[in-house]
Every structure is written in structure tokens, then in C-alpha cells.
Scaffold this motif. Structure first.
Motif, PDB file in Angstrom:
ATOM      1  N   LEU A 140      36.645 -18.270 -33.071  1.00  0.00           N
ATOM      2  CA  LEU A 140      35.936 -18.451 -31.812  1.00  0.00           C
ATOM      3  C   LEU A 140      35.533 -19.911 -31.696  1.00  0.00           C
ATOM      4  O   LEU A 140      35.174 -20.534 -32.696  1.00  0.00           O
ATOM      5  N   VAL A 141      35.588 -20.434 -30.487  1.00  0.00           N
ATOM      6  CA  VAL A 141      35.144 -21.801 -30.228  1.00  0.00           C
ATOM      7  C   VAL A 141      34.182 -21.775 -29.049  1.00  0.00           C
ATOM      8  O   VAL A 141      34.496 -21.244 -27.981  1.00  0.00           O
ATOM      9  N   ASN A 142      33.007 -22.348 -29.246  1.00  0.00           N
ATOM     10  CA  ASN A 142      32.004 -22.473 -28.193  1.00  0.00           C
ATOM     11  C   ASN A 142      32.240 -23.805 -27.486  1.00  0.00           C
ATOM     12  O   ASN A 142      32.143 -24.869 -28.111  1.00  0.00           O
ATOM     13  N   THR A 143      32.542 -23.756 -26.184  1.00  0.00           N
ATOM     14  CA  THR A 143      32.877 -24.968 -25.427  1.00  0.00           C
ATOM     15  C   THR A 143      31.841 -25.217 -24.333  1.00  0.00           C
ATOM     16  O   THR A 143      31.946 -24.662 -23.245  1.00  0.00           O
ATOM     17  N   PRO A 144      30.822 -26.049 -24.590  1.00  0.00           N
ATOM     18  CA  PRO A 144      29.874 -26.413 -23.529  1.00  0.00           C
ATOM     19  C   PRO A 144      30.605 -27.137 -22.405  1.00  0.00           C
ATOM     20  O   PRO A 144      31.388 -28.052 -22.655  1.00  0.00           O
ATOM     21  N   MET A 145      30.323 -26.717 -21.174  1.00  0.00           N
ATOM     22  CA  MET A 145      31.013 -27.281 -20.021  1.00  0.00           C
ATOM     23  C   MET A 145      30.051 -28.146 -19.201  1.00  0.00           C
ATOM     24  O   MET A 145      28.869 -27.844 -19.130  1.00  0.00           O
ATOM     25  N   PRO A 146      30.568 -29.230 -18.587  1.00  0.00           N
ATOM     26  CA  PRO A 146      31.959 -29.668 -18.580  1.00  0.00           C
ATOM     27  C   PRO A 146      32.322 -30.558 -19.765  1.00  0.00           C
ATOM     28  O   PRO A 146      33.440 -31.052 -19.850  1.00  0.00           O
ATOM     29  N   LEU A 147      31.379 -30.752 -20.688  1.00  0.00           N
ATOM     30  CA  LEU A 147      31.594 -31.665 -21.807  1.00  0.00           C
ATOM     31  C   LEU A 147      32.874 -31.349 -22.572  1.00  0.00           C
ATOM     32  O   LEU A 147      33.660 -32.240 -22.903  1.00  0.00           O
ATOM     33  N   ALA A 148      33.090 -30.053 -22.878  1.00  0.00           N
ATOM     34  CA  ALA A 148      34.222 -29.644 -23.714  1.00  0.00           C
ATOM     35  C   ALA A 148      35.402 -29.139 -22.891  1.00  0.00           C
ATOM     36  O   ALA A 148      36.235 -28.382 -23.402  1.00  0.00           O
ATOM     37  N   ALA A 149      35.494 -29.564 -21.633  1.00  0.00           N
ATOM     38  CA  ALA A 149      36.616 -29.121 -20.788  1.00  0.00           C
ATOM     39  C   ALA A 149      37.974 -29.448 -21.406  1.00  0.00           C
ATOM     40  O   ALA A 149      38.895 -28.624 -21.339  1.00  0.00           O
ATOM     41  N   PRO A 150      38.184 -30.618 -22.035  1.00  0.00           N
ATOM     42  CA  PRO A 150      39.492 -30.875 -22.671  1.00  0.00           C
ATOM     43  C   PRO A 150      39.804 -29.887 -23.794  1.00  0.00           C
ATOM     44  O   PRO A 150      40.965 -29.494 -23.969  1.00  0.00           O
ATOM     45  N   VAL A 151      38.784 -29.493 -24.553  1.00  0.00           N
ATOM     46  CA  VAL A 151      39.003 -28.506 -25.610  1.00  0.00           C
ATOM     47  C   VAL A 151      39.411 -27.176 -24.993  1.00  0.00           C
ATOM     48  O   VAL A 151      40.358 -26.514 -25.442  1.00  0.00           O
ATOM     49  N   SER A 152      38.700 -26.773 -23.951  1.00  0.00           N
ATOM     50  CA  SER A 152      39.009 -25.499 -23.298  1.00  0.00           C
ATOM     51  C   SER A 152      40.419 -25.506 -22.720  1.00  0.00           C
ATOM     52  O   SER A 152      41.151 -24.508 -22.796  1.00  0.00           O
ATOM     53  N   ALA A 153      40.835 -26.638 -22.149  1.00  0.00           N
ATOM     54  CA  ALA A 153      42.186 -26.732 -21.602  1.00  0.00           C
ATOM     55  C   ALA A 153      43.232 -26.600 -22.701  1.00  0.00           C
ATOM     56  O   ALA A 153      44.268 -25.939 -22.520  1.00  0.00           O
ATOM     57  N   ALA A 154      42.967 -27.206 -23.868  1.00  0.00           N
ATOM     58  CA  ALA A 154      43.903 -27.092 -24.989  1.00  0.00           C
ATOM     59  C   ALA A 154      43.990 -25.658 -25.487  1.00  0.00           C
ATOM     60  O   ALA A 154      45.070 -25.181 -25.871  1.00  0.00           O
ATOM     61  N   LEU A 155      42.885 -24.951 -25.468  1.00  0.00           N
ATOM     62  CA  LEU A 155      42.887 -23.550 -25.896  1.00  0.00           C
ATOM     63  C   LEU A 155      43.624 -22.678 -24.876  1.00  0.00           C
ATOM     64  O   LEU A 155      44.263 -21.686 -25.250  1.00  0.00           O
TER      65      LEU A 155
END
Length: 319
Positions: A140-155
Motif C-alpha cells: 500500500l502507498v499513501n499518496t497525499p494530494m496534490p503533492l504525491a500526484a506523480p507517484v499516484s500517476a506512476a501507480l
């Protein structure tokens, strides 16, 4: 028209306020939608709370937040929240924090993707997958938005799924601290450790509490457990508060009311008790985390003045 999913978000509502001749007169209200029923909607505006009968709504829609918090503010609050909910098994991947806690709560069993993982993003995701696989857990990866938007896009590209959106909401403590205490409610007992009935009420909502859960709940130096009991000693409401971080945030979690005791204002009563406890320890603001789809809880927190600071998505990979 707005939907329950819009509760907790910034909206604009055009309201019909009268008719002059053949002209319809309108006024606009802009703020956070804090409640939506079959007959009314309630908005928290800069000038106060406004209740609008649905029959008077001409048009309404969700709009972007007034401003996005700076990345540093999101990171600081996420780190304070991590400190307040300390997973017993932890590791570092650059700035990312890998956490495991016998699968009790997503927060304590996900990689917190803030900061630089100190390697290319694809390699970081591979390392997360391996770390959780070595422990027999789903990554599981916790992606705070919009800060971690690049991580979420990669996932997204890797086919990871998404759990329901979580709102990270904040409020100033001062209004809660100074709010009067209703005389018809039992006192809020603030204890250094929870009673057996406190654990039992939490388990009804969160499932069986493994050893890791007890470690999380008790693993913070400045924490308190709220109990509200009736005259016969029956538990009516519970919550946990913890003060963490250099900014002295009050983190509120596990606020629950017994089904038979709901709609009596006990949730607000407990929150006021926690606010006063935290203010004595130098805290000036509180935060909590609530799923967007939990509209009843979002409405309660809105009535207390909470608004959304940022959001996060918990991304789920395949085993």
C-alpha cells in the motif's frame, strides 16, 4: 445539483431570494459544504454558516479549493500524523516511510510517499513492493494530494487500485476551547490509558485489536483517551487525542458514539474536551482524517469548523 460526495468540499450555490416583476433575484454563497439533507444544504462561508432550503437552490456545483497548501505544510502535517499513529515496524526509503502493523488500519500499513525516495520512482515502487512482500502483506502507498500526484500517476500505470478518498481536515482550537459545555451531558473523562470498555467500543468499529494496535494507541508520549459514561457507568462515547510534531498538532482519532446515544451532541462534547486538553499542552490546531464517503462524520466535523487541508489516496498493489 450537489451530491453527498460533495460534502467536505468547496462549493458555490446560487440561491433564489425573490422575484421583482418578471425578474428572478439571486444571491451566491461560496464556502465548504458541511451538510446535505433531503430538504436543505449547509455551507460554511467566511461570514458564518448558511443553511439553504433546496427549493431555493437555482444552481450549485463544486469548485476548486480557495488555495492549495504549500508542499512543506502538507509534509509537516503528514509527519505529525505519522508520529501520532506510530506503526511498530518501520523503515526508511529516502524520505518515504514504510510502515507495518499486523494489517491494522491502512495508515499504519502503507508507505508514506512524502519527500524524495532517494532513487528513481519506478525503483522506489519496486522497493515498496518487496518490503511488503517480505512481510507477507499487500503493498500500500499513501499518496497525499496534490503533492504525491506523480507517484499516484506512476501507480496508475502499474495497475494499482485506489481506496476511497480520505480528507485531512483541520480546525483552530480556540473556538472549541471557549465553547460552553452543555449542562445536560455527562463529563468527558480524559485518561492516560483506555479502559477495557474503551477498547471494546473501538473494536466494534475497527475489528479485533492485535498487539500492533495496542502499540499504536499507546506509543505516543502525549496522548489521552476520552471516555463519556452515563450515570450507570455505561460507555456512551470515546476518542483518542495525541499532540505531536514541532507545530504541536492535536490529532483526533477513533471518535465514536454508542448507537443508542447518538444525536445528543456527544461527538462535539468529546471534541471540546480534547481541545481543552491539547490547548493546555501548547496546541493551537487540530486535524483528523475521514473518508470522503463518510458523509455523516464529515457533516459533524464541518459543524465544528473543520475544513479540508488536503486529501490523500491509499493506493493498493497486487500481492
Amino acid at each position: 445539483m450537489l451530491r453527498q460526495q460533495d460534502v467536505g468540499h468547496r462549493v458555490v450555490v446560487r440561491r433564489i431570494v425573490g422575484v421583482t416583476g418578471d425578474r428572478t433575484l439571486f444571491t451566491d454563497a461560496l464556502g465548504e459544504l458541511v451538510d446535505l439533507t433531503e430538504t436543505d444544504l449547509t455551507i460554511a462561508t467566511d461570514k458564518g454558516t448558511v443553511r439553504v432550503p433546496l427549493r431555493e437552490v437555482h444552481r450549485a456545483k463544486r469548485v476548486p479549493p480557495a488555495r492549495r497548501p504549500h508542499a512543506a505544510a502538507v509534509i509537516a502535517l503528514e509527519l505529525a500524523a505519522d508520529e501520532a499513529w506510530p506503526a511498530p515496524v518501520r523503515s526508511r526509503l529516502g524520505g518515504w516511510i514504510l510502515r507495518a502493523a499486523d494489517n491494522w488500519t491502512g495508515r499504519a500499513n502503507s508507505a508514506l510517499a512524502v519527500g524524495d525516495p532517494d532513487r528513481p520512482l519506478d525503483a522506489a515502487i519496486d522497493a515498496v513492493i518487496k518490503w511488503y512482500a517480505d512481510r507477507g502483506q499487500q503493498p500500500l502507498v499513501n499518496t497525499p494530494m496534490p503533492l504525491a500526484a506523480p507517484v499516484s500517476a506512476a501507480l496508475d500505470e502499474r495497475g494499482w487500485t485506489t481506496r476511497p478518498l480520505t480528507l485531512v481536515q483541520t480546525v483552530a482550537l480556540a473556538p472549541l476551547v471557549t465553547a460552553p459545555t452543555p449542562g445536560d451531558l455527562p463529563p468527558v473523562d480524559l485518561a492516560d490509558s483506555p479502559g477495557d470498555d474503551w477498547y471494546a467500543m473501538v473494536a466494534e468499529h475497527k475489528g479485533t485489536l492485535p498487539g500492533a494496535a495496542l502499540s499504536i494507541l499507546n506509543g505516543v508520549p502525549e496522548k489521552v483517551f476520552a471516555h463519556v459514561r452515563d450515570a450507570d457507568g455505561e460507555l456512551l462515547a470515546v476518542a483518542r487525542g495525541a499532540v505531536t510534531g514541532p507545530d504541536r498538532w492535536l490529532g483526533v482519532s477513533l471518535l465514536q458514539t454508542a448507537p443508542a446515544a447518538r444525536r445528543r451532541g456527544l461527538g462535539q462534547h468529546v471534541m471540546r474536551g480534547l481541545a481543552r486538553w491539547a490547548a493546555q499542552r501548547g496546541a493551537a490546531r487540530a486535524y483528523l482524517q475521514v473518508e470522503e464517503r463518510n458523509t455523516a462524520a464529515v457533516a459533524l466535523y464541518g459543524r465544528l469548523g473543520f475544513s479540508t487541508h488536503h486529501t490523500y489516496l491509499t493506493r493498493q498493489g497486487r500481492v
